[in-house]
Design a protein around this motif. Structure first.
Motif, PDB file in Angstrom:
ATOM      1  N   PHE A  55      47.355   8.648 -41.103  1.00 39.26           N
ATOM      2  CA  PHE A  55      47.177   7.379 -40.414  1.00 39.26           C
ATOM      3  C   PHE A  55      46.210   7.637 -39.269  1.00 39.26           C
ATOM      4  O   PHE A  55      46.311   8.636 -38.558  1.00 39.26           O
ATOM      5  CB  PHE A  55      48.508   6.832 -39.879  1.00 39.26           C
ATOM      6  N   ARG A  56      45.258   6.745 -39.095  1.00 37.75           N
ATOM      7  CA  ARG A  56      44.220   6.936 -38.097  1.00 37.75           C
ATOM      8  C   ARG A  56      44.799   6.817 -36.687  1.00 37.75           C
ATOM      9  O   ARG A  56      45.436   5.840 -36.339  1.00 37.75           O
ATOM     10  CB  ARG A  56      43.094   5.918 -38.307  1.00 37.75           C
ATOM     11  N   THR A  57      44.551   7.850 -35.876  1.00 40.03           N
ATOM     12  CA  THR A  57      45.031   7.895 -34.492  1.00 40.03           C
ATOM     13  C   THR A  57      43.875   7.915 -33.499  1.00 40.03           C
ATOM     14  O   THR A  57      44.093   7.793 -32.297  1.00 40.03           O
ATOM     15  CB  THR A  57      45.896   9.145 -34.238  1.00 40.03           C
ATOM     16  N   MET A  58      42.669   8.084 -33.998  1.00 47.72           N
ATOM     17  CA  MET A  58      41.492   8.180 -33.140  1.00 47.72           C
ATOM     18  C   MET A  58      40.547   7.005 -33.452  1.00 47.72           C
ATOM     19  O   MET A  58      40.548   6.465 -34.539  1.00 47.72           O
ATOM     20  CB  MET A  58      40.750   9.498 -33.380  1.00 47.72           C
ATOM     21  N   ARG A  59      39.750   6.673 -32.468  1.00 49.31           N
ATOM     22  CA  ARG A  59      38.756   5.617 -32.657  1.00 49.31           C
ATOM     23  C   ARG A  59      37.764   6.034 -33.747  1.00 49.31           C
ATOM     24  O   ARG A  59      37.569   7.223 -34.003  1.00 49.31           O
ATOM     25  CB  ARG A  59      38.012   5.353 -31.346  1.00 49.31           C
ATOM     26  N   ILE A  60      37.108   5.039 -34.324  1.00 49.76           N
ATOM     27  CA  ILE A  60      36.201   5.329 -35.440  1.00 49.76           C
ATOM     28  C   ILE A  60      34.925   6.042 -35.004  1.00 49.76           C
ATOM     29  O   ILE A  60      34.224   6.613 -35.836  1.00 49.76           O
ATOM     30  CB  ILE A  60      35.864   4.055 -36.255  1.00 49.76           C
ATOM     31  N   ASP A  61      34.628   6.099 -33.703  1.00 49.30           N
ATOM     32  CA  ASP A  61      33.428   6.793 -33.215  1.00 49.30           C
ATOM     33  C   ASP A  61      33.727   8.232 -32.761  1.00 49.30           C
ATOM     34  O   ASP A  61      32.878   8.872 -32.141  1.00 49.30           O
ATOM     35  CB  ASP A  61      32.776   6.009 -32.077  1.00 49.30           C
ATOM     36  N   THR A  62      34.891   8.758 -33.110  1.00 50.06           N
ATOM     37  CA  THR A  62      35.280  10.113 -32.712  1.00 50.06           C
ATOM     38  C   THR A  62      34.536  11.150 -33.559  1.00 50.06           C
ATOM     39  O   THR A  62      34.495  11.023 -34.784  1.00 50.06           O
ATOM     40  CB  THR A  62      36.803  10.302 -32.887  1.00 50.06           C
ATOM     41  N   PRO A  63      33.960  12.179 -32.937  1.00 49.37           N
ATOM     42  CA  PRO A  63      33.306  13.250 -33.713  1.00 49.37           C
ATOM     43  C   PRO A  63      34.311  13.953 -34.633  1.00 49.37           C
ATOM     44  O   PRO A  63      35.490  14.084 -34.294  1.00 49.37           O
ATOM     45  CB  PRO A  63      32.797  14.216 -32.641  1.00 49.37           C
ATOM     46  N   ALA A  64      33.855  14.414 -35.789  1.00 44.71           N
ATOM     47  CA  ALA A  64      34.715  15.085 -36.770  1.00 44.71           C
ATOM     48  C   ALA A  64      34.872  16.564 -36.432  1.00 44.71           C
ATOM     49  O   ALA A  64      34.348  17.447 -37.113  1.00 44.71           O
ATOM     50  CB  ALA A  64      34.151  14.910 -38.177  1.00 44.71           C
ATOM     51  N   VAL A  65      35.598  16.828 -35.353  1.00 50.54           N
ATOM     52  CA  VAL A  65      35.899  18.201 -34.942  1.00 50.54           C
ATOM     53  C   VAL A  65      37.378  18.283 -34.601  1.00 50.54           C
ATOM     54  O   VAL A  65      38.044  17.258 -34.422  1.00 50.54           O
ATOM     55  CB  VAL A  65      35.057  18.647 -33.714  1.00 50.54           C
ATOM     56  N   ALA A  66      37.884  19.494 -34.495  1.00 46.93           N
ATOM     57  CA  ALA A  66      39.276  19.683 -34.094  1.00 46.93           C
ATOM     58  C   ALA A  66      39.486  19.052 -32.724  1.00 46.93           C
ATOM     59  O   ALA A  66      38.611  19.123 -31.854  1.00 46.93           O
ATOM     60  CB  ALA A  66      39.621  21.166 -34.066  1.00 46.93           C
ATOM     61  N   THR A  67      40.636  18.437 -32.537  1.00 47.37           N
ATOM     62  CA  THR A  67      40.923  17.726 -31.287  1.00 47.37           C
ATOM     63  C   THR A  67      40.733  18.612 -30.065  1.00 47.37           C
ATOM     64  O   THR A  67      40.216  18.166 -29.042  1.00 47.37           O
ATOM     65  CB  THR A  67      42.357  17.161 -31.319  1.00 47.37           C
TER      66      THR A  67
END
Length: 186
Positions: A55-67
């Motif tokens: 389930f998406r927990t981050m905004r759609i503009d978040t970079p695809a890297v480890a938190t």
């Protein structure tokens, strides 16, 4: 035997958790723009990349890297993202990955496709031979608080001692950790 354990438990859990999953999906849709499910490219057994749903927990503009690699990751969380992560409800769609066979209930957490340091270290310990899990020995022994080297050593320890009884113990201890919210940073 492990595959039968995974399938049985995943189907049972899917039936029991279907209503909460529908409720979470509605909350995600109502509180932020974008898809309900986030498909993440993850590294599975033998370093094969697969798509893992959450389930998406981050905004759609978040970079695809480890938190942990984001500067100020809290600013990327959706209004209910922190709650979903702390409660582990964001992980519910991974039951589909278990049913499909990309994941197991117990094993090392699947690495992001771009976590080269983790992937290389796991390969050196032979951990890449394991099917990744929804939970694992490292998760019940520190979760987000552990450095990568320690996580991989714990995953290697699991590889050496894996058994159905150990898997049952890890699933039970994971349930306790989730209820207590132990070892969660975001």
């Amino acid at each position: 035997m492990k595959r039968i354990f995974d399938l049985t438990l995943a189907i049972f859990a899917s039936l029991i958790l279907s209503l909460p999953a529908i409720f979470v999906a509605l909350l995600v849709k109502l509180t932020s723009p974008g898809p309900v499910i986030y498909w993440s490219d993850r590294v599975g057994r033998n370093n094969k990349v697969f798509n893992m749903p959450k389930f998406r927990t981050m905004r759609i503009d978040t970079p695809a890297v480890a938190t942990h690699l984001l500067t100020n990751p809290e600013r990327f969380l959706t209004p209910i993202g922190s709650f979903l992560r702390k409660s582990s409800l964001d992980e519910l769609p991974q039951l589909l990955s278990i049913i499909k066979g990309d994941m197991s209930f117990v094993g090392p957490r699947p690495a992001l496709f771009n976590q080269d340091d983790l992937i290389i270290l796991r390969k050196s310990y032979g951990v890449d031979q394991l099917v990744p899990g929804l939970t694992g020995w490292a998760q019940i022994n520190g979760r987000d608080e552990l450095p990568i080297v320690e996580k991989v050593k714990l995953d290697a320890e699991y590889l050496k001692n894996k058994s159905i009884s150990l898997d049952i113990k890890i699933v039970f201890l994971t349930f306790l950790k989730v209820v207590r919210r132990d070892g969660i940073t975001h």
